[in-house]
Scaffold this motif. Structure first.
Motif, PDB file in Angstrom:
ATOM      1  N   ILE A 115      41.610  13.556  82.129  1.00 25.90           N
ATOM      2  CA  ILE A 115      42.338  12.345  81.744  1.00 25.90           C
ATOM      3  C   ILE A 115      41.830  11.191  82.589  1.00 25.90           C
ATOM      4  O   ILE A 115      41.865  11.254  83.824  1.00 25.90           O
ATOM      5  CB  ILE A 115      43.853  12.503  81.936  1.00 25.90           C
ATOM      6  N   CYS A 116      41.361  10.151  81.931  1.00 22.81           N
ATOM      7  CA  CYS A 116      40.962   8.915  82.603  1.00 22.81           C
ATOM      8  C   CYS A 116      42.082   7.905  82.400  1.00 22.81           C
ATOM      9  O   CYS A 116      42.349   7.485  81.269  1.00 22.81           O
ATOM     10  CB  CYS A 116      39.663   8.374  82.024  1.00 22.81           C
ATOM     11  N   GLY A 117      42.750   7.538  83.484  1.00 26.84           N
ATOM     12  CA  GLY A 117      43.856   6.601  83.401  1.00 26.84           C
ATOM     13  C   GLY A 117      43.426   5.172  83.679  1.00 26.84           C
ATOM     14  O   GLY A 117      42.236   4.890  83.881  1.00 26.84           O
ATOM     15  N   VAL A 118      44.393   4.272  83.692  1.00 22.39           N
ATOM     16  CA  VAL A 118      44.113   2.854  83.926  1.00 22.39           C
ATOM     17  C   VAL A 118      44.685   2.427  85.277  1.00 22.39           C
ATOM     18  O   VAL A 118      45.505   3.125  85.868  1.00 22.39           O
ATOM     19  CB  VAL A 118      44.712   1.968  82.811  1.00 22.39           C
ATOM     20  N   VAL A 119      44.229   1.255  85.731  1.00 23.46           N
ATOM     21  CA  VAL A 119      44.779   0.672  86.959  1.00 23.46           C
ATOM     22  C   VAL A 119      45.237  -0.751  86.690  1.00 23.46           C
ATOM     23  O   VAL A 119      44.669  -1.462  85.853  1.00 23.46           O
ATOM     24  CB  VAL A 119      43.759   0.673  88.123  1.00 23.46           C
ATOM     25  N   SER A 120      46.267  -1.152  87.415  1.00 23.82           N
ATOM     26  CA  SER A 120      46.740  -2.528  87.434  1.00 23.82           C
ATOM     27  C   SER A 120      46.552  -3.075  88.845  1.00 23.82           C
ATOM     28  O   SER A 120      46.569  -2.322  89.817  1.00 23.82           O
ATOM     29  CB  SER A 120      48.214  -2.602  87.042  1.00 23.82           C
ATOM     30  N   ILE A 121      46.405  -4.389  88.947  1.00 30.25           N
ATOM     31  CA  ILE A 121      46.250  -5.035  90.248  1.00 30.25           C
ATOM     32  C   ILE A 121      47.628  -5.358  90.811  1.00 30.25           C
ATOM     33  O   ILE A 121      48.475  -5.944  90.128  1.00 30.25           O
ATOM     34  CB  ILE A 121      45.424  -6.332  90.128  1.00 30.25           C
ATOM     35  N   ALA A 122      47.856  -4.974  92.054  1.00 27.25           N
ATOM     36  CA  ALA A 122      49.178  -5.151  92.661  1.00 27.25           C
ATOM     37  C   ALA A 122      49.520  -6.614  92.899  1.00 27.25           C
ATOM     38  O   ALA A 122      50.662  -7.037  92.697  1.00 27.25           O
ATOM     39  CB  ALA A 122      49.246  -4.372  93.978  1.00 27.25           C
ATOM     40  N   ASP A 123      48.559  -7.405  93.345  1.00 28.92           N
ATOM     41  CA  ASP A 123      48.843  -8.780  93.758  1.00 28.92           C
ATOM     42  C   ASP A 123      47.599  -9.632  93.571  1.00 28.92           C
ATOM     43  O   ASP A 123      46.549  -9.343  94.148  1.00 28.92           O
ATOM     44  CB  ASP A 123      49.284  -8.786  95.233  1.00 28.92           C
ATOM     45  N   TRP A 124      47.734 -10.686  92.786  1.00 28.37           N
ATOM     46  CA  TRP A 124      46.599 -11.565  92.503  1.00 28.37           C
ATOM     47  C   TRP A 124      46.563 -12.779  93.428  1.00 28.37           C
ATOM     48  O   TRP A 124      45.682 -13.628  93.300  1.00 28.37           O
ATOM     49  CB  TRP A 124      46.667 -12.055  91.058  1.00 28.37           C
TER      50      TRP A 124
END
Length: 221
Positions: A115-124
């Motif tokens: 399974i290849c999951g996704v990432v989100s950025i914590a703080d821009w």
């Protein structure tokens, strides 16, 4: 079913506690009959990462490889020897979603080797608005995406061993492993239901890793 969660760490005293707390929260949502345990692989740590991991009573190994591919493989083979049949990778500067493991279990209802999951950025906040705009325009947060992140990658132990495991590469070891799985015909799910949040730091641990990718975007602006 036994799940092994391997987390490489090189001087991650600022983030390792948050990472492990998120992993524990995800483990709490596992169904009966499924167990999981994290393993931190301390790679040439010169800060107090080890002390934090010890205080949290999490299993760890120590090494001095300074090579993320070798570190991941070292940890994974250890948990395989300990009986893990499903293997999960994340990073010490990341936090997994509460349903990170539960969503993986759901995907395993169909034939799945990886399974290849996704990432989100914590703080821009430390990045320019243009960097965020360009990143989000590039990123496909959907089922069937084609992004590869060592911070959110999981697979069966059997397939991992057959494929030959992570290579001793200082970066792109995750891309290399996925290519091995594809070449050997293993079933891969590209899921945005399996989610991890990662830091926006620009100080890369790997020369061409995710932080370096963000740093290059930022430098272009």
């Amino acid at each position: 079913m036994k799940i092994g969660i391997v987390i490489p760490a090189h001087n991650e005293a600022l983030t390792i506690a948050g990472c492990l707390a998120s992993v524990q929260a995800a483990m709490a949502q596992l169904p009966k009959g499924v167990s999981a345990s994290p393993l931190v692989v301390l790679d040439n740590c010169t800060d107090n990462t080890e002390a934090i991991v010890k205080a949290l009573k999490v299993d760890y190994l120590s090494c001095d490889y300074q090579c993320v591919g070798r570190v991941r493989d070292f940890g994974l083979r250890h948990v395989i020897d300990d009986g893990a049949t499903w293997l999960c990778c994340t990073d010490a500067d990341s936090t997994v979603s509460k349903d990170w493991l539960a969503q993986q279990i759901s995907h395993l209802l169909q034939p799945t080797d990886m399974i290849c999951g996704v990432v989100s950025i914590a703080d821009w906040s430390n990045l320019t608005p243009k960097t965020r705009e360009d990143y989000l325009a590039h990123y496909q947060d959907k089922m069937g995406h084609r992004h590869i992140h060592g911070a959110n990658l999981s697979f069966s132990s059997r397939a991992y061993l057959v494929a030959g495991g992570f290579e001793a590469m200082p970066c792109h070891e995750d891309v290399n492993l996925v290519k091995k799985f594809e070449t050997q015909g293993f079933n891969i799910i590209w899921s945005n239901l399996v989610r991890v949040t990662t830091s926006s730091r620009l100080q890369a641990r790997a020369a061409e890793g995710f932080a370096a990718f963000l740093a290059n975007l930022e430098q272009n602006h």
